[in-house]
Design a protein around this motif. Structure first.
Motif, mmCIF file in Angstrom:
data_model
loop_
_atom_site.group_PDB
_atom_site.id
_atom_site.type_symbol
_atom_site.label_atom_id
_atom_site.label_comp_id
_atom_site.label_asym_id
_atom_site.label_seq_id
_atom_site.Cartn_x
_atom_site.Cartn_y
_atom_site.Cartn_z
ATOM 1 N N ASP A 1 47.664 80.559 82.792
ATOM 2 C CA ASP A 1 48.340 80.677 84.040
ATOM 3 C C ASP A 1 49.156 81.904 83.969
ATOM 4 N N VAL B 1 47.376 85.568 84.287
ATOM 5 C CA VAL B 1 46.554 85.806 85.454
ATOM 6 C C VAL B 1 47.570 85.683 86.715
ATOM 7 N N GLY C 1 50.450 85.778 87.260
ATOM 8 C CA GLY C 1 51.703 85.325 87.049
ATOM 9 C C GLY C 1 52.070 84.018 86.897
ATOM 10 N N ASP D 1 52.510 80.849 88.089
ATOM 11 C CA ASP D 1 52.446 80.535 89.486
ATOM 12 C C ASP D 1 51.642 79.402 89.796
ATOM 13 N N SER E 1 48.428 79.180 89.356
ATOM 14 C CA SER E 1 47.327 79.212 89.963
ATOM 15 C C SER E 1 46.175 78.667 89.324
HETATM 16 CA CA LIG Z 1 48.734 82.575 87.409
#
Ligand SMILES: [Ca+2]
Ligand code: HEM
Ligand SMILES: [Ca+2]
Length: 300
Positions: A43, A46, A48, A50, A52
């Motif tokens: 996480d 990639v 930051g 966050d 994602s």
């Molecule tokens: Ca991320």
């Protein structure tokens, strides 16, 4: 701005709940702790920290989890277990990005690693960055210089990079990521006896990617986050090319030697690097959102 104990007013029990869930899951499935550690890397590097990583593929969005770089990642369903316990206590308050960070922190402790003081207050992204995952996450056979510069770009120096790769002191590698070093000829940087062992684990030069054949990263202490990783590298038993390269490059070898000799030094450097990773480019304040379900952006 991230801060210590961000949820002290909004959800005072948040950190305790995460720790309880991580502990409970560890006793049910020990490898969940290993997954929380890998999630932090996939996480945070990639874009930051966050969350994602956690988004599913839905109409038009492709999940980062579907990237080849995420191969072998597991236990995502138990992130939902942790998140549910938080939602029951304080709805829509604790971000999935903080769940990623704090579950890694507590998982590291379950694996016998250091206790790292982590700040909180990360917010969750509203998008997946699947299309750029391969730019951020190195491949298992990338050159040492590209690996070092990737970590350098998030503020982790060579010493920290050597330390953070010590995460490969736990967990497993599937045969697809190993056979390149075994067939048709054995990589000369691999110990011949260890190569025979690995061939036994991975008898097929072209394994079915769906097959579950794998080897443990560290045969000595597979479930402990300790400095056996570095001892293994010095005896030419590193599994991935990126692992073994740390012991052949003159810029990183001295750190490998020092970490192999001194577990406390490894722990210190690992903590420092993991903290930098956990604070990479977070969304804070009004940025992003607090997802209700870590797998989907909130309905607007
Ligand atoms: Ca991320
Ligand atoms: C150059 C950087 C890195 C590369 C190329 C890399 C690559 C890989 C690969 C190929 C696997 C095996 C996947 C499989 O076959 O199942 C793996 C496993 C793992 N990686 Fe990394 N990794 C890197 C850095 C990191 C970092 C920085 C962390 C954590 C801070 C990490 C944590 C883990 C863990 C815990 C596993 C074991 C997962 C499991 O058993 O479920 N890796 N990595
Ligand atoms: Ca170990």
């Amino acid at each position: 701005e991230l801060q210590l104990n961000y949820y002290s007013n909004s959800c005072p029990k948040a950190e305790e709940i995460i720790k309880q869930e991580v502990t409970k899951l560890y006793y049910e499935h020990g490898n969940t702790a290993v997954s929380w550690l890998r999630n932090l890397f996939h996480d945070c590097i990639v874009q930051g920290c966050d969350a994602s990583l956690l988004l599913e593929s839905v109409n038009g969005t492709e999940s980062e989890k579907a990237s080849g770089r995420s191969f072998g990642m597991r236990n995502f369903k138990y992130v939902n277990t942790i998140k549910k316990a938080l939602e029951d206590e304080c709805p829509s308050t604790v971000s999935c990005a903080d769940v990623v960070a704090l579950s890694a922190r507590d998982g590291i402790v379950m694996l016998g690693g250091p206790r790292i003081e982590m700040k909180t207050g990360r917010k969750d992204s509203k998008e997946s960055y699947a299309s750029v995952v391969e730019e951020f996450i190195p491949n298992h056979n990338d050159s040492i210089s590209s690996v070092l510069s990737r970590f350098q770009s998030i503020g982790i120096d060579a010493e920290g990079t050597v330390a953070i790769l010590g995460a490969h002191s736990v967990g497993r590698v599937h045969c697809v990521n190993l056979v390149g070093r075994l067939y048709p000829t054995v990589d000369p940087t691999l110990d011949p006896d260890h190569a025979e062992y690995l061939k036994g684990r991975c008898p097929n030069p072209t394994p079915d990617p769906k097959a579950v054949l794998y080897a443990r990263n560290d045969r000595e202490t597979p479930m402990l986050l300790d400095n056996y990783y570095y001892k293994n590298l010095l005896s030419h038993k590193g599994l991935l090319t990126v692992d073994q390269e740390l012991a052949s490059d003159p810029g990183t070898l001295p750190f490998v030697e020092k970490m192999a000799a001194d577990n406390d030094y490894f722990s210190e450097q690992f903590s420092r690097a993991a903290l930098l990773l956990s604070e990479n480019n977070p969304l804070t304040g009004d940025q992003g959102e607090v997802r209700k379900d870590c797998r989907y952006v909130n309905a607007s």
